[in-house]
Design a protein around this motif. Structure first.
Motif, short mmCIF file in Angstrom:
data_model
loop_
_atom_site.label_atom_id
_atom_site.label_comp_id
_atom_site.label_asym_id
_atom_site.label_seq_id
_atom_site.Cartn_x
_atom_site.Cartn_y
_atom_site.Cartn_z
N ARG A 130 2.57 -19.45 31.48
CA ARG A 130 1.33 -18.78 31.08
C ARG A 130 1.55 -17.84 29.90
N LEU A 131 2.77 -17.38 29.69
CA LEU A 131 3.03 -16.51 28.54
C LEU A 131 2.71 -17.22 27.22
N ALA A 132 2.95 -18.52 27.17
CA ALA A 132 2.63 -19.27 25.95
C ALA A 132 1.13 -19.30 25.71
N LEU A 133 0.34 -19.38 26.76
CA LEU A 133 -1.12 -19.36 26.61
C LEU A 133 -1.60 -17.99 26.16
N LEU A 134 -1.01 -16.94 26.71
CA LEU A 134 -1.38 -15.59 26.29
C LEU A 134 -0.99 -15.33 24.84
N ALA A 135 0.09 -15.97 24.40
CA ALA A 135 0.51 -15.80 23.01
C ALA A 135 -0.54 -16.37 22.05
N GLU A 136 -1.28 -17.38 22.50
CA GLU A 136 -2.34 -17.95 21.67
C GLU A 136 -3.59 -17.08 21.68
N GLU A 137 -3.91 -16.52 22.83
CA GLU A 137 -5.10 -15.65 22.94
C GLU A 137 -5.00 -14.83 24.22
N LEU A 138 -5.12 -13.53 24.08
CA LEU A 138 -5.11 -12.67 25.26
C LEU A 138 -6.39 -12.85 26.06
N ASP A 139 -6.26 -12.78 27.38
CA ASP A 139 -7.44 -12.79 28.23
C ASP A 139 -8.01 -11.37 28.32
N GLU A 140 -9.11 -11.22 29.06
CA GLU A 140 -9.80 -9.94 29.14
C GLU A 140 -8.90 -8.84 29.70
N LEU A 141 -8.12 -9.17 30.73
CA LEU A 141 -7.25 -8.17 31.35
C LEU A 141 -6.23 -7.63 30.36
N HIS A 142 -5.52 -8.52 29.67
CA HIS A 142 -4.46 -8.09 28.77
C HIS A 142 -5.01 -7.50 27.47
N GLU A 143 -6.22 -7.90 27.12
CA GLU A 143 -6.83 -7.32 25.91
C GLU A 143 -7.05 -5.82 26.07
N ARG A 144 -7.29 -5.38 27.30
CA ARG A 144 -7.48 -3.94 27.55
C ARG A 144 -6.16 -3.17 27.36
N GLY A 145 -5.04 -3.83 27.57
CA GLY A 145 -3.76 -3.16 27.39
C GLY A 145 -2.70 -3.71 28.33
N TYR A 146 -1.50 -3.85 27.83
CA TYR A 146 -0.38 -4.30 28.66
C TYR A 146 0.90 -3.67 28.11
N GLU A 147 1.91 -3.70 28.96
CA GLU A 147 3.21 -3.13 28.59
C GLU A 147 4.30 -4.13 29.01
N ILE A 148 5.20 -4.44 28.11
CA ILE A 148 6.31 -5.35 28.42
C ILE A 148 7.45 -4.53 29.01
N LEU A 149 7.79 -4.82 30.26
CA LEU A 149 8.87 -4.11 30.92
C LEU A 149 10.18 -4.88 30.87
N LEU A 150 10.09 -6.21 30.79
CA LEU A 150 11.28 -7.05 30.72
C LEU A 150 10.91 -8.34 30.04
N ASP A 151 11.78 -8.82 29.15
CA ASP A 151 11.48 -10.05 28.39
C ASP A 151 12.81 -10.74 28.09
N LEU A 152 13.30 -11.51 29.05
CA LEU A 152 14.64 -12.07 28.94
C LEU A 152 14.73 -13.18 27.90
N ASP A 153 13.63 -13.91 27.69
CA ASP A 153 13.66 -15.06 26.79
C ASP A 153 12.89 -14.84 25.49
N GLY A 154 12.31 -13.67 25.31
CA GLY A 154 11.55 -13.39 24.10
C GLY A 154 10.14 -13.95 24.10
N ALA A 155 9.70 -14.54 25.21
CA ALA A 155 8.36 -15.15 25.23
C ALA A 155 7.27 -14.09 25.20
N ALA A 156 7.48 -12.98 25.88
CA ALA A 156 6.46 -11.93 25.90
C ALA A 156 6.32 -11.25 24.55
N ALA A 157 7.40 -11.24 23.78
CA ALA A 157 7.34 -10.60 22.45
C ALA A 157 6.38 -11.32 21.52
#
Length: 271
Positions: free
Chosen positions: A101-128
């Protein structure tokens, strides 16, 4: 107690996550991610896993510490979710999400993440690769005339039951019907605010922050909508709820050229 206060949640959670090779990223959403948390704020944690299904079991939160209460749900992406209160009072709402699902969010944030999110761990760089959050909610949607009319008629249909149940002495049922009317009123409060301020006005959800986003004069009338369990209290709040709904609905109708169904309000009678 592993979660003694808010400051200890993240480092101790990440220590636990690092021993689980299936979890490749951890995000936090909600008020803590937006920097708006207070002493009562919970932690909204998303674990992005290569194998979410084992997290449908109820026992795994105990690996983090003593559990007082744990509720399993299906998350918004057909994923396991678990809402947990740990000994010490810390509450964590977990979403265990397929890592794809991180790949889908990378294309477009949904309503929840558009309000704000914080990356706490990103082992493969996908969240970046996720785009920056705008901090805003979705654009509001106003009804067409048919939806508006049906919503009004449903409200008065529900409100009409309350005097009948009060007359029978079924006060619990009357209060249950009363809450149905409050949920229908909330939608009208949102439509009313959007009608005043425009579709970009953020009405949040479930009445959160209503004091801030409702149109002038609305919040001040809320106090009359919630009183006791006595029959006269229930009828009083029902009348106040109906009066507020009618005022807001008429204003929405006027602003959008709708016809307000005046006849529907006659379904509610306390005599």
């Amino acid at each position: 107690m592993i979660f003694e206060n808010g400051e200890l949640v993240v480092p101790r959670l990440l220590d636990w996550v690092r021993a689980r090779p299936d979890v490749r990223a951890v995000l936090r959403t909600g008020s803590r991610a937006r920097g708006e948390a207070d002493a009562w704020s919970d932690h909204d944690i998303e674990l992005y896993s290569t194998d979410p299904e084992p997290y449908r079991r109820s026992d795994w939160p105990a690996d983090l510490g003593p559990v007082l209460a744990s509720v399993g749900l299906d998350g918004p992406w057909d994923n396991p979710a678990r809402l947990v209160v740990f000994d010490g009072g810390q509450k964590i709402d977990f979403q265990i999400v397929p890592v794809d699902r991180l790949a889908l969010l990378a294309e477009e944030l949904d309503e929840l993440h558009e309000r704000g999110y914080e990356i706490l761990l990103d082992l493969d760089g996908a969240a970046a690769r996720l785009p920056a959050a705008s901090g805003s909610g979705p654009e509001g949607e106003l009804p067409d005339e048919q939806e508006f009319r049906e919503h009004c008629e449903e409200f008065w249909f529900e409100l009409a039951h309350i005097p009948r149940y009060v007359a029978r002495g079924d006060l619990w049922v009357a209060k249950s019907r009363d809450w149905e009317t409050k949920e229908l009123l909330l939608t009208m409060v949102e439509w009313h605010a959007l009608s005043h301020f425009g579709p970009d006005h953020d009405t949040w959800h479930n009445g959160i922050r209503m004091r801030e986003w409702a149109a002038p004069g609305v919040w001040e009338r809320m106090d009359a909508l919630f009183t006791g369990f006595a029959p006269e209290d229930i009828l009083h709040t029902a009348s106040a709820t109906g009066a507020l709904f009618a005022d807001l609905a008429r204003d929405v109708a006027h602003r959008h050229g709708f016809t307000y169904p005046e006849a529907a309000s006659r379904a509610f009678a306390t005599e």
